[in-house]
Design an enzyme around this catalytic site. Sequence first.
Site, PDB file in Angstrom:
ATOM      1  N   GLY A 141       0.551  -5.081   0.829  1.00  0.00           N
ATOM      2  CA  GLY A 141      -0.544  -5.059  -0.134  1.00  0.00           C
ATOM      3  C   GLY A 141      -0.144  -5.651  -1.478  1.00  0.00           C
ATOM      4  O   GLY A 141      -1.001  -6.153  -2.218  1.00  0.00           O
ATOM      5  N   GLU A 193      -0.647  -9.156  -1.095  1.00  0.00           N
ATOM      6  CA  GLU A 193      -2.090  -9.381  -0.963  1.00  0.00           C
ATOM      7  C   GLU A 193      -2.785  -9.347  -2.326  1.00  0.00           C
ATOM      8  O   GLU A 193      -3.705 -10.121  -2.583  1.00  0.00           O
ATOM      9  CB  GLU A 193      -2.687  -8.349   0.007  1.00  0.00           C
ATOM     10  CG  GLU A 193      -2.216  -8.619   1.444  1.00  0.00           C
ATOM     11  CD  GLU A 193      -2.640  -7.543   2.430  1.00  0.00           C
ATOM     12  OE1 GLU A 193      -2.308  -6.367   2.187  1.00  0.00           O
ATOM     13  OE2 GLU A 193      -3.287  -7.884   3.435  1.00  0.00           O
ATOM     14  N   ALA A 219       0.865  -1.180   0.000  1.00  0.00           N
ATOM     15  CA  ALA A 219       0.000   0.000   0.000  1.00  0.00           C
ATOM     16  C   ALA A 219       0.903   1.231   0.000  1.00  0.00           C
ATOM     17  O   ALA A 219       2.060   1.155   0.412  1.00  0.00           O
ATOM     18  CB  ALA A 219      -0.876  -0.015   1.245  1.00  0.00           C
ATOM     19  N   GLU A 249       3.863  -5.571   7.366  1.00  0.00           N
ATOM     20  CA  GLU A 249       3.051  -4.491   7.943  1.00  0.00           C
ATOM     21  C   GLU A 249       3.303  -4.256   9.425  1.00  0.00           C
ATOM     22  O   GLU A 249       3.223  -3.116   9.901  1.00  0.00           O
ATOM     23  CB  GLU A 249       1.555  -4.773   7.724  1.00  0.00           C
ATOM     24  CG  GLU A 249       1.057  -4.535   6.308  1.00  0.00           C
ATOM     25  CD  GLU A 249       1.224  -5.739   5.390  1.00  0.00           C
ATOM     26  OE1 GLU A 249       2.022  -6.642   5.725  1.00  0.00           O
ATOM     27  OE2 GLU A 249       0.568  -5.770   4.342  1.00  0.00           O
TER      28      GLU A 249
END
Length: 698
Positions: free
Chosen positions: A102, A105, A63, A125
């Site tokens: 992310g 992910e 992210a 994270e």
Amino acid sequence: MTEPVSYDTRDGVAILRIQNPPVNALSQAVRQGLSDAMDRAEADEAVKAVVIVGDGRAFIAGADISEFGKPPQEPFLPDLCTRIESSPKIVVASMHGVSLGGGLEVALGCHYRVAQPDARVGLPEVHLGILPGAGGTQRLPRLTGAEKAVEAITTGRHINAAEALELGLIDRIEEGDPQEVGVAYAMDLVSEGAARRPVSEMPAPAPMDWDATYDAVLKKGRGQISPATAVRAVQAASELPFDQGMKRERELFTELMDTDQRKGLIHAFFNERAVSNLPELKGVDPRPVQSIGVIGGGTMGAGIATAALLTGLNVVLIEMSDKAADAARERIAGNLAGALKRGKITQEKHDAMLTIALEISQNYDSLQDVDLVIEAVFEEMSVKKEVFGKLDAVCKPGCILASNTSYLDVNEIAASTLRPADVIGLHFFSPAHVMKLLEVVVADETAPDVVATGFALGKRLGKVSVRAGVCDGFIGNRILAVYRTAADHMVLDGASPYQIDKALVDFGFAMGPFAVGDLAGLDIGWATRKRKAPHRHPEERVPTYIDRLCEQGHFGQKTGEGYYIYEKGKRGGTPNPKVTKLIEEERADRGITPRDFTDEEIVRRYMCAMVNEAAKVVGEGIAKRPLDVDMVLLFGYGFPRYWGGPMKWADIQGLPNVLADIENYAKKDAWFWQPAPLLKELVADGRNFDDLNRAGSK
Ligand code: HSC
């Protein structure tokens, strides 16, 4: 302008290429681009499969961290991953470089994953104070089982392609252009008639002892809460249907997003990088450095030489005698043996470093060709001046002369040469081949390209380099002297060194100040106290009880006795009853009636002393920005990373509150607790340290 996600088709395969340099972070524009491109691929009947690939050096690094703390913007990442996964067409992730957070992910939302042999994946994270929030805690354990998922998520470690294959995180390893590899794999899958394979539809992982795992991870995190919280999210994957597990993951993610730890860790992430990025060095080229000289082969000199050898530099080390030269070689060989054992270097490289790249000499003439010299001799101005005089005479023009002094005046050292513009301080921390911090001490006449060279060398050595001005102790040791004094004062007034150490370890420090004193050697502080005694201000309170212990030959860990008693073969020490007695005697001599301290007060006083001195260091320009202080404390002094550094801690507490406490403490000891002018100014203006960081980084 380059589109964040480009769309192309070939042989029935849609290619979604993410183009968001440098590391393809999943900004809002990338998320939107991926979502739109998925719509387009699905609408195109000729498209049978989709490949997602990253442009440049990575698949996706996660992210976009710079969006955290701002209102989230659609499309949200968890929804995007689910949207990719629910596609009726086969979706393949072709991964190269890193696929982190992310990024992994998104790949887990795809139906198949292929990776380059040198690719790395991971869910890091927790190091940002959060947990994987786009399905990572729900999908990963469905592939690896709960235990391995907990290990991967709570450590946040990078996993290489071979291990990722073994864990079932990827389906194939294939070398080649990632786009070509992805398209070929997708075409194979289509021609084989392979089915979509949504991870969310795979069986939930078997349970484990969640409470015991949570407790163990919490303990290991030493106060950091994100890893333990992530255990609860994996637990949800095991106990709840996928959709509900996703909801639980979101709740826990949101909880962590609101914590101070998240703010501190993200401050650390960005400023670890920003700290070496000095506006004043924009456009200044460093001088080339291929070989360095090191003067002195003690622990520090040998550590510096080791660090340099490990990065491929040639080293000429100067020692005074055959015996000292042998000892230096042994130290360096010991350090390199450690690197060999840990697999950091090959046997061949190891041997070449010791035999070809390293020269140990007793003759300063051997330094004629080196590009930079670092002096690491005894901390005494007359000794330093003598060394710099010799260096000035033998080193070639343009060679940089650096001192590793930890508190002496670099201007005075520079003035002892005919080339003060080439003189700089490079303050390493022991052991120099391990510790990440390097203070680059800029003297009045140091040339900008010499400063740039200091930073370039630091980068090459893998250090976090911080610019410091000249003063007694530069940034780190100057601040340390003050917060250590605050701890000493609390001992005089009633707290025990053991309560103080424990309170600070509970706060998150790697060690308390008294245990650190034992480790560093109590003789160092004793010598400093004696040196400073003649110039001491009459109102300065300096306890002397520990000097009595030093007089008996007890210097801490190295003699087996200090604040603590150390038994051979045992880790850590036990409180030394002699110290408790000496403290009681000193209090009685001074007429002090001891009072109780709560752990909160201990931490508060210690931190306020640190912040106040740090504000003076910034106010005087010794550190250019508060973030410079934060990084010094994080990388050189065991400050808990999840607070971001003392200045970030102060911002989080609110500067008016910190100032009010300092003023309150000053009622009893106005000499020690003189508020920093910068702190008063910021409070009066309603600003904080981060405001200064923003202004100073431009
Ligand atoms: C995440 O993914 C959260 C998700 O699980 C869930 C989100 C759900 C949200 C739900 C909402 C409803 N973002 O390190 P370098 C910059 S959290 C922005 O010098 P290297 C970096 O600042 C994320 N920027 O290079 C630097 O900028 P500068 C999980 C990022 O080769 C430049 O890129 N991912 C960025 O030594 C180069 O970086 C991570 O924690 C990012 N994600 O290392 C990975 N990543 O040039 C963090 C990097 O202006 N990143 N930048 O200074 C890394 O570990 C390293 O940067 C790499 C590259 C290994 C990627």
